[in-house]
Design an enzyme around this catalytic site. Structure first.
Site, PDB file in Angstrom:
ATOM      1  N   ASP A  49       0.843  -1.195   0.000  1.00 20.05           N
ATOM      2  CA  ASP A  49       0.000   0.000   0.000  1.00 20.05           C
ATOM      3  C   ASP A  49       0.877   1.243   0.000  1.00 20.05           C
ATOM      4  O   ASP A  49       1.652   1.468   0.935  1.00 20.05           O
ATOM      5  CB  ASP A  49      -0.907  -0.005   1.231  1.00 20.05           C
ATOM      6  CG  ASP A  49      -1.837   1.197   1.250  1.00 20.05           C
ATOM      7  OD1 ASP A  49      -2.961   1.081   0.724  1.00 20.05           O
ATOM      8  OD2 ASP A  49      -1.442   2.255   1.785  1.00 20.05           O
ATOM      9  N   TYR A  54       2.810   9.862  -0.269  1.00 22.39           N
ATOM     10  CA  TYR A  54       3.860   9.239   0.543  1.00 22.39           C
ATOM     11  C   TYR A  54       5.252   9.525  -0.025  1.00 22.39           C
ATOM     12  O   TYR A  54       6.245   9.396   0.686  1.00 22.39           O
ATOM     13  CB  TYR A  54       3.665   7.724   0.633  1.00 22.39           C
ATOM     14  CG  TYR A  54       2.407   7.274   1.325  1.00 22.39           C
ATOM     15  CD1 TYR A  54       1.575   8.163   2.000  1.00 22.39           C
ATOM     16  CD2 TYR A  54       2.036   5.932   1.305  1.00 22.39           C
ATOM     17  CE1 TYR A  54       0.415   7.738   2.622  1.00 22.39           C
ATOM     18  CE2 TYR A  54       0.884   5.489   1.930  1.00 22.39           C
ATOM     19  CZ  TYR A  54       0.069   6.396   2.581  1.00 22.39           C
ATOM     20  OH  TYR A  54      -1.078   5.961   3.193  1.00 22.39           O
ATOM     21  N   ARG A 237       9.836  -6.683  13.260  1.00 21.21           N
ATOM     22  CA  ARG A 237       8.417  -6.360  13.379  1.00 21.21           C
ATOM     23  C   ARG A 237       7.678  -6.673  12.085  1.00 21.21           C
ATOM     24  O   ARG A 237       6.526  -7.118  12.098  1.00 21.21           O
ATOM     25  CB  ARG A 237       8.239  -4.889  13.755  1.00 21.21           C
ATOM     26  CG  ARG A 237       6.799  -4.487  14.027  1.00 21.21           C
ATOM     27  CD  ARG A 237       6.176  -5.280  15.175  1.00 21.21           C
ATOM     28  NE  ARG A 237       6.936  -5.164  16.385  1.00 21.21           N
ATOM     29  CZ  ARG A 237       6.849  -4.140  17.249  1.00 21.21           C
ATOM     30  NH1 ARG A 237       6.028  -3.150  16.989  1.00 21.21           N
ATOM     31  NH2 ARG A 237       7.571  -4.144  18.355  1.00 21.21           N
TER      32      ARG A 237
END
Length: 262
Positions: A49, A54, A237
């Site tokens: 995404d 961005y 993560r």
């Protein structure tokens, strides 16, 4: 880890399959964005995404190419900024050039452009872009139910997806039902930022399954049929957030987590 082919998907119009777990790239730029996307693809994510605003479409596209994966194996979403209303063709052309692809799998209006009919005009342009094959599916982000209905009333076509902030603390069964009644897939962003990961109920459920509280939150989305796009630039993560297919939540646990939104 779960292989790419084992991941659950939701069906969008025209037989487009969208992986339910995606990798968000908001606030990831430059080398950090490239390396995070490469890590995500190596781990097994097949849904990325991004967005014009961005500023990382170049890095996302390069990471896909360098991964060795076929373009058809990666679901790519990007978004039209509201200030680009009226310049939709110019914007999608720039996104495709930056990503280095002939099409995106999903193109969204990032925010409603305003209270006037600009959003409807933009929606018509997105539908035309889809019909021309530059986007396999089109949708919106940050729209409320009334705004979804405006688009449907004007064009008789509902957005394939509405991407909104979502998580147990924001759970609203009525809003979820409204999406389903309209045939709109709900996609949740900022799933971990919108949740108190130290909530005692969440901690207990995570302990019972031997997973992290973040993994429980992501699994909760999937159990509800909600697409979810966690974001992280940390390799450990990124891997942890993908590792949510080896356990499931009971009906009782889902009810407990749903109650966090009351």
């Amino acid at each position: 880890m779960t292989s790419a082919i084992d991941q659950p998907t939701v069906q969008l119009p025209s037989e487009v399959r969208m992986p339910m777990l995606g990798f968000g790239t908001w606030q990831l730029t430059g080398r950090r964005a490239y390396e995070a996307v490469r890590e995500a693809l190596d781990v097994g994510y097949r849904h990325l995404d991004t967005a014009t605003m961005y500023g990382n479409e170049d890095e996302v596209g390069r990471a896909i190419r360098d991964s060795g994966l076929s373009r058809q194996d990666v679901f790519v979403t990007t978004k039209l900024p509201p200030e680009r209303a009226g310049r939709e063709r110019e914007t999608i052309a720039a996104s495709l050039a930056a990503l280095g692809t002939d099409y995106v799998d999903l193109w969204l209006i990032h925010w409603p452009p305003g209270r006037d009919r600009a959003s409807i005009a933009s929606w018509r342009e997105l539908l035309a872009v889809r019909d021309e094959g530059l986007a396999r599916a089109v949708g919106v982000s940050n729209y409320d139910t009334g705004q979804l209905d405006m688009l449907v009333e004007a064009t008789e076509e509902a957005p394939a997806v509405n991407q909104i902030r979502w998580g147990p603390a924001l759970y609203d069964s009525r809003r979820l039902d409204e999406h389903r009644e309209r045939g709109v897939v709900l996609e949740g962003y900022s799933p971990l930022k919108t949740t108190d990961l130290h909530d005692p109920v969440l901690v207990e459920i995570a302990r019972d399954h031997g997973v992290s509280t973040g993994q429980v939150v992501l699994r909760w989305h999937i159990e509800h049929g909600v697409v979810v796009i966690p974001k992280s630039g940390t390799p450990s993560r990124i891997r942890e957030n993908f590792d949510v297919f080896g356990f499931s939540l009971s009906e009782g646990e889902l009810r407990q987590l749903d109650a966090m939104g009351r």
